[in-house]
Write an enzyme that holds these catalytic residues in place. Structure first.
Site, PDB file in Angstrom:
ATOM      1  N   ARG A 282      41.645  48.952  26.718  1.00 38.30           N
ATOM      2  CA  ARG A 282      42.238  48.431  25.541  1.00 38.30           C
ATOM      3  C   ARG A 282      41.698  46.934  25.314  1.00 38.30           C
ATOM      4  NH1 ARG A 282      47.596  44.504  25.481  1.00 38.30           N
ATOM      5  NH2 ARG A 282      47.972  43.338  27.551  1.00 38.30           N
TER       6      ARG A 282
ATOM      7  N   GLU B 229      42.692  46.407  42.747  1.00 34.18           N
ATOM      8  CA  GLU B 229      43.826  46.876  42.102  1.00 34.18           C
ATOM      9  C   GLU B 229      43.665  48.004  41.253  1.00 34.18           C
ATOM     10  OE1 GLU B 229      45.139  43.723  40.565  1.00 34.18           O
ATOM     11  OE2 GLU B 229      46.822  44.491  38.968  1.00 34.18           O
TER      12      GLU B 229
ATOM     13  N   LYS C  25      37.565  42.735  35.867  1.00 30.79           N
ATOM     14  CA  LYS C  25      38.439  44.351  35.345  1.00 30.79           C
ATOM     15  C   LYS C  25      36.968  45.262  35.643  1.00 30.79           C
ATOM     16  CE  LYS C  25      42.004  42.954  33.990  1.00 30.79           C
ATOM     17  NZ  LYS C  25      43.383  44.201  34.279  1.00 30.79           N
TER      18      LYS C  25
ATOM     19  N   LYS D 259      55.454  43.109  38.299  1.00 34.08           N
ATOM     20  CA  LYS D 259      55.722  41.886  36.972  1.00 34.08           C
ATOM     21  C   LYS D 259      56.781  42.036  37.173  1.00 34.08           C
ATOM     22  CE  LYS D 259      50.241  43.186  36.285  1.00 34.08           C
ATOM     23  NZ  LYS D 259      49.467  43.882  35.751  1.00 34.08           N
TER      24      LYS D 259
ATOM     25  N   ASP E 151      49.849  49.094  41.517  1.00 34.98           N
ATOM     26  CA  ASP E 151      49.950  47.879  40.134  1.00 34.98           C
ATOM     27  C   ASP E 151      50.813  49.021  39.143  1.00 34.98           C
ATOM     28  OD1 ASP E 151      50.583  46.562  38.196  1.00 34.98           O
ATOM     29  OD2 ASP E 151      48.415  45.697  36.792  1.00 34.98           O
TER      30      ASP E 151
ATOM     31  N   ASP F 128      40.071  44.947  39.464  1.00 30.05           N
ATOM     32  CA  ASP F 128      41.485  45.567  38.859  1.00 30.05           C
ATOM     33  C   ASP F 128      40.486  47.011  37.816  1.00 30.05           C
ATOM     34  OD1 ASP F 128      43.552  46.842  38.063  1.00 30.05           O
ATOM     35  OD2 ASP F 128      44.150  45.246  37.214  1.00 30.05           O
TER      36      ASP F 128
HETATM   37 MG   LIG Z   1      46.762  45.282  37.495  1.00 31.70          MG
END
Ligand SMILES: [Mg+2]
Length: 365
Positions: A24, A218, A162, A267, A243, A190
């Site tokens: 996103r 990740e 990312k 999280k 994750d 990630d």
């Molecule tokens: Mg993550």
């Protein structure tokens, strides 16, 4: 002593820099802040971040869950029976982890406030400083190198890059960032589920062969493919961090059983709050898995709770709690602040939040 009111506040706070991942692109944090008020007039706060692409949680859905179900069950109950109240919240509804998190954190904040101690003290720790990484939004190699230099100048020593939007270019992205920051900076990746298992092994082995010194990778593959995650983990040396594959205890048990990852990212908004998060950290630790505590794109409310958890419990790798650093303004008065790469917890009762920045926040009570 009872809980006398449950209020919800819709928050949409702008970011100073767009946040882009393989899943996103966003320019705001949209979140529901929940406020529990006791009969002495004290308030406890928690938040339910909207993350359509990861948890499916929305502000409207979390608000409905709190106003129609969780809130009415808490009115008239004793907030000092914290464990019992949190267990009731977990049992009250299927899913809706974000709404449960908001209420669970608000209960913890209120309990700490009633005792007159910071939340970290209630959780069993004393530290008020928690180091964090910072994310480099997905982009091309030149943009990432520039962002990496900027974040180093901002004081961050652990960069989370990312990737996963374009496997063919990801090795060059990592190479560009490593060249930009030199050898002293920690780099973690990630992929946000963006690679196939074969792409993941190809990219990660390329990184290993090039000596780019990546700390961890990740969620390389889609969240439901635990066999694929294990297949990748078996074939690379860089530690793999689960994750999106791990929301709650059952997911973590499956990852442990299949030896699918080396670490887990806990999280609050995935698992339902501080109460289940402690179970996840204990379970991971008991099975020799490494731990990270991270967050969604959320505000000073949720980051304060997650940082308090890290300060009390500790993790094996640096926390991933930069989300509120991206905000152009805070929706709450008080609460955490950032000092370079450190989340600083206020030396004040609970989360140290005195109220909402009312002019900018829409209240519903
Ligand atoms: Mg993550």
């Amino acid at each position: 002593m009872t809980i006398s009111a449950v209020r919800t506040h819709r928050v949409s706070a702008p970011l100073h820099t767009p946040f882009v991942t393989a899943l996103r692109r966003t320019t705001t944090v949209d979140t529901l802040v929940v406020e529990l008020v006791d009969s002495d007039g004290r308030s406890g706060f928690g938040e339910a971040p909207q993350v359509w692409q990861v948890t499916g949680a929305s502000v409207a859905g979390s608000e409905a869950c709190v106003r129609e179900l969780l809130g009415p069950r808490l009115i008239g109950r004793d907030p000092d029976d914290l464990v019992a109240r949190c267990a009731e919240v977990q049992r009250a509804v299927v899913g809706n982890e974000a709404a449960k998190t908001a209420v669970d954190v608000a209960l913890h904040d209120l309990a700490a406030r009633r005792l007159g101690v910071p939340l970290v003290r209630l959780l069993g720790g004393t530290s008020l400083r928690v180091p964090t990484d910072v994310t480099l939004a997905a982009g091309d190699a030149v943009d990432l190198a520039a962002a990496a230099r900027q974040r180093r100048a901002d004081g961050f020593g652990v960069l989370k890059l990312k990737v996963g939007t374009d496997a063919a270019g990801d090795l060059d992205r990592v190479r560009a960032v490593r060249a930009a920051v030199g050898p002293g900076t920690r780099i973690r990746l990630d992929a946000n589920q963006g690679w196939t298992p074969r792409e993941a092994v190809r990219v990660i082995r390329g990184i290993e062969d090039a000596g780019l010194d990546v700390e961890l990778v990740e969620q390389p593959v889609v969240r439901w493919d635990l066999d694929g995650l294990a297949w990748v983990s078996d074939r690379v040396s860089v530690p793999i961090l689960a994750d999106e594959a791990v929301f709650g205890v059952r997911d973590l048990v499956e990852v442990i059983r299949r030896r699918a990852a080396d670490l887990v990212n806990v999280k609050l908004a995935k698992c339902g709050g501080l109460h289940p998060a402690r179970t996840l950290l204990d379970l991971a630790t008991a099975h020799g898995l490494g731990t990270v505590v991270g967050s969604m794109m959320e505000s000073q409310v949720g980051i304060g709770a997650a940082a308090s958890l890290v300060a009390a419990y500790g993790t094996t790798a640096v926390a991933d709690l930069d989300a509120a650093w991206w905000l152009a303004w805070s929706p709450v008065q008080g609460g955490i602040r950032y000092d370079g790469a450190t989340v600083v917890l206020p030396d004040a009762p609970g989360l140290g939040i005195s109220g909402l920045t009312e002019a900018k926040v829409q209240a519903h009570s």
